[in-house]
Motif scaffolding. Structure first.
Motif, PDB file in Angstrom:
ATOM      1  N   LEU A 105       1.671  -5.824   4.418  1.00 20.12           N
ATOM      2  CA  LEU A 105       2.639  -5.403   3.395  1.00 20.12           C
ATOM      3  C   LEU A 105       3.216  -4.048   3.761  1.00 20.12           C
ATOM      4  N   ASP A 106       4.520  -4.024   3.968  1.00 15.36           N
ATOM      5  CA  ASP A 106       5.252  -2.765   4.160  1.00 15.36           C
ATOM      6  C   ASP A 106       5.955  -2.465   2.847  1.00 15.36           C
ATOM      7  N   PRO A 107       5.448  -1.519   2.069  1.00 12.46           N
ATOM      8  CA  PRO A 107       6.018  -1.286   0.733  1.00 12.46           C
ATOM      9  C   PRO A 107       7.362  -0.567   0.815  1.00 12.46           C
ATOM     10  N   VAL A 108       8.418  -1.332   1.064  1.00 17.85           N
ATOM     11  CA  VAL A 108       9.756  -0.773   1.271  1.00 17.85           C
ATOM     12  C   VAL A 108      10.310  -0.296  -0.069  1.00 17.85           C
ATOM     13  N   MET A 109      10.399   1.003  -0.221  1.00 20.49           N
ATOM     14  CA  MET A 109      10.870   1.578  -1.482  1.00 20.49           C
ATOM     15  C   MET A 109      11.919   2.660  -1.278  1.00 20.49           C
ATOM     16  N   VAL A 110      11.873   3.314  -0.121  1.00 19.11           N
ATOM     17  CA  VAL A 110      12.774   4.432   0.149  1.00 19.11           C
ATOM     18  C   VAL A 110      13.429   4.202   1.498  1.00 19.11           C
ATOM     19  N   ALA A 111      14.770   4.158   1.519  1.00 17.17           N
ATOM     20  CA  ALA A 111      15.492   3.986   2.779  1.00 17.17           C
ATOM     21  C   ALA A 111      15.446   5.274   3.595  1.00 17.17           C
ATOM     22  N   LYS A 112      15.721   5.157   4.906  1.00 16.73           N
ATOM     23  CA  LYS A 112      15.731   6.332   5.769  1.00 16.73           C
ATOM     24  C   LYS A 112      16.722   7.374   5.272  1.00 16.73           C
ATOM     25  N   SER A 113      17.769   6.921   4.629  1.00 12.79           N
ATOM     26  CA  SER A 113      18.770   7.833   4.081  1.00 12.79           C
ATOM     27  C   SER A 113      18.269   8.573   2.851  1.00 12.79           C
ATOM     28  N   GLY A 114      17.113   8.149   2.301  1.00  9.75           N
ATOM     29  CA  GLY A 114      16.589   8.737   1.074  1.00  9.75           C
ATOM     30  C   GLY A 114      16.891   7.921  -0.159  1.00  9.75           C
TER      31      GLY A 114
ATOM     32  N   ALA B 163      -2.924  -7.896   0.333  1.00  6.76           N
ATOM     33  CA  ALA B 163      -2.637  -7.555   1.721  1.00  6.76           C
ATOM     34  C   ALA B 163      -3.897  -7.229   2.510  1.00  6.76           C
ATOM     35  N   ASP B 164      -3.915  -7.660   3.758  1.00  6.96           N
ATOM     36  CA  ASP B 164      -4.953  -7.229   4.695  1.00  6.96           C
ATOM     37  C   ASP B 164      -4.665  -5.820   5.193  1.00  6.96           C
ATOM     38  N   LEU B 165      -3.389  -5.448   5.218  1.00  2.00           N
ATOM     39  CA  LEU B 165      -2.986  -4.118   5.661  1.00  2.00           C
ATOM     40  C   LEU B 165      -1.724  -3.720   4.924  1.00  2.00           C
ATOM     41  N   ILE B 166      -1.675  -2.481   4.424  1.00  2.00           N
ATOM     42  CA  ILE B 166      -0.433  -1.910   3.907  1.00  2.00           C
ATOM     43  C   ILE B 166      -0.022  -0.770   4.831  1.00  2.00           C
ATOM     44  N   THR B 167       1.291  -0.546   4.955  1.00  2.00           N
ATOM     45  CA  THR B 167       1.802   0.411   5.945  1.00  2.00           C
ATOM     46  C   THR B 167       2.786   1.398   5.321  1.00  2.00           C
ATOM     47  N   PRO B 168       2.388   2.157   4.298  1.00  2.17           N
ATOM     48  CA  PRO B 168       3.335   3.094   3.680  1.00  2.17           C
ATOM     49  C   PRO B 168       3.572   4.329   4.543  1.00  2.17           C
ATOM     50  N   ASN B 169       4.816   4.826   4.520  1.00  2.00           N
ATOM     51  CA  ASN B 169       5.042   6.162   5.048  1.00  2.00           C
ATOM     52  C   ASN B 169       4.682   7.167   3.949  1.00  2.00           C
ATOM     53  N   LEU B 170       4.832   8.437   4.216  1.00  2.00           N
ATOM     54  CA  LEU B 170       4.366   9.434   3.250  1.00  2.00           C
ATOM     55  C   LEU B 170       5.137   9.391   1.927  1.00  2.00           C
ATOM     56  N   PRO B 171       6.486   9.274   1.938  1.00  2.00           N
ATOM     57  CA  PRO B 171       7.189   9.142   0.658  1.00  2.00           C
ATOM     58  C   PRO B 171       6.806   7.882  -0.105  1.00  2.00           C
ATOM     59  N   GLU B 172       6.592   6.768   0.590  1.00  2.00           N
ATOM     60  CA  GLU B 172       6.214   5.521  -0.076  1.00  2.00           C
ATOM     61  C   GLU B 172       4.813   5.621  -0.665  1.00  2.00           C
ATOM     62  N   ALA B 173       3.902   6.257   0.060  1.00  2.15           N
ATOM     63  CA  ALA B 173       2.559   6.464  -0.469  1.00  2.15           C
ATOM     64  C   ALA B 173       2.604   7.331  -1.719  1.00  2.15           C
TER      65      ALA B 173
ATOM     66  N   GLU C 195      -8.133   2.520  -2.909  1.00  2.00           N
ATOM     67  CA  GLU C 195      -8.522   2.021  -4.229  1.00  2.00           C
ATOM     68  C   GLU C 195      -7.496   1.062  -4.826  1.00  2.00           C
ATOM     69  N   LEU C 196      -6.297   0.998  -4.255  1.00  2.00           N
ATOM     70  CA  LEU C 196      -5.284   0.053  -4.739  1.00  2.00           C
ATOM     71  C   LEU C 196      -5.657  -1.388  -4.397  1.00  2.00           C
ATOM     72  N   GLY C 197      -6.575  -1.578  -3.437  1.00  5.06           N
ATOM     73  CA  GLY C 197      -7.122  -2.910  -3.239  1.00  5.06           C
ATOM     74  C   GLY C 197      -6.777  -3.631  -1.962  1.00  5.06           C
ATOM     75  N   ALA C 198      -6.006  -3.012  -1.065  1.00  2.80           N
ATOM     76  CA  ALA C 198      -5.690  -3.677   0.208  1.00  2.80           C
ATOM     77  C   ALA C 198      -6.907  -3.656   1.126  1.00  2.80           C
ATOM     78  N   GLY C 199      -6.913  -4.572   2.102  1.00  7.22           N
ATOM     79  CA  GLY C 199      -8.009  -4.604   3.046  1.00  7.22           C
ATOM     80  C   GLY C 199      -8.090  -3.350   3.902  1.00  7.22           C
TER      81      GLY C 199
END
Length: 270
Positions: A108-117, A137-147, A171-175
């Motif tokens: 899961l890539d939690p896409v919430m913020v575009a590179k443009s902001g 998800a077995d793996l989540i991959t947030p960047n710092l703003p998404e986290a 603690e959110l529950g991903a693997g």
């Protein structure tokens, strides 16, 4: 055909990017470049280019369900990547499908913020990702703003802050969690992989380029492709990060747009 000869099938569930650098388009290119057959289910249409996002048109949840059901009725999926999800209803459709017909790996890539902001999802969409999809998800991959958005906390500014944020993400529950450090300042670009067993820094040098459009989508789909091919999680993350660094370095050969250009997904080919 033996198991070792079999080409794996990978699925991306994500939004479309007309400029080709992010979303579904980046995922399909990445899967193909790394030796996985690419399939896709589109969750949203966007009006965007390398300079920003001007509109998002979500695909109705029932049609997303139809795409998933029709595909999975026919095609074996070895690993799946989830990108842009804009509503609770869509998140629940994806969750229900995964519960019934889960591939070996879900990234899961939690896409919430575009590179443009630009913020791509509303508060309900954020809650849907956090509460419905992250635990699947077995793996989540947030960047710092998404986290920071996921946890409603300030974004870390250094490695110490990343380490401090890791337990709350777990603690959110991903693997497992890959907290990406690309937004840190400095010459290094460290990512933090956190599993039940350990927290491991995945090191990498920062590439001097403005062609950063779709790097998050590309990294998560590269990890998915490697997992589909049989790599362990640590191997997949390390290999994907090296490959992305090469794609960033080769991006200077592209001339796409006037903002944050894309990486060169097919740098090994042309």
């Amino acid at each position: 055909m033996t198991l070792s000869d079999r080409i794996p099938n990978a699925l991306t569930i994500a939004g479309s990017d007309p400029s080709g650098g992010a979303g579904i388009q980046a995922d399909l290119k990445t899967f193909s470049a790394l030796g996985a057959y690419a399939t896709s289910v589109i969750t949203a249409l966007t009006a965007q280019n390398t300079r920003g996002v001007s509109g998002v048109h979500p695909v109705p949840a029932d049609f997303i369900a139809a795409q998933l059901a029709t595909l999975l009725d026919d095609v074996r999926i070895d690993a799946a990547k989830i990108g842009m999800v804009a509503s609770l209803e869509v998140a629940e459709v994806i969750r229900d499908t995964l519960v019934q017909r889960r591939p070996r790996w879900v990234v899961l890539d939690p896409v919430m913020v575009a590179k443009s902001g630009d913020i791509l999802v509303d508060d309900a969409g954020i809650r849907a990702v956090r509460e419905v999809l992250v635990p699947q998800a077995d793996l989540i991959t947030p960047n710092l703003p998404e986290a920071a958005v996921l946890l409603d906390l300030p974004a870390p500014i250094d490695r110490t802050g990343m380490l401090a944020m890791a337990p709350a993400l777990r603690e959110l529950g991903a693997g497992a969690t890959l907290l990406k450090g690309g937004h840190l300042r400095g010459e290094e670009c460290p990512d933090l992989l956190v599993t039940d067993e350990a927290a491991t820094w995945i090191e990498g040098a920062r590439v001097d380029t403005t062609n950063l459009h779709g790097t998050g989508c590309t990294l998560s789909s590269a990890i998915t492709a490697h997992l589909a091919r049989g790599d362990t999680l640590q191997e997949a993350v390390a290999s994907a990060k090296r490959w992305l660094g090469e794609a960033l370095a080769a991006s200077r050969r592209l001339e796409v747009g006037h903002g944050h250009g894309p990486v060169h997904h097919f740098h090994a080919w042309w």
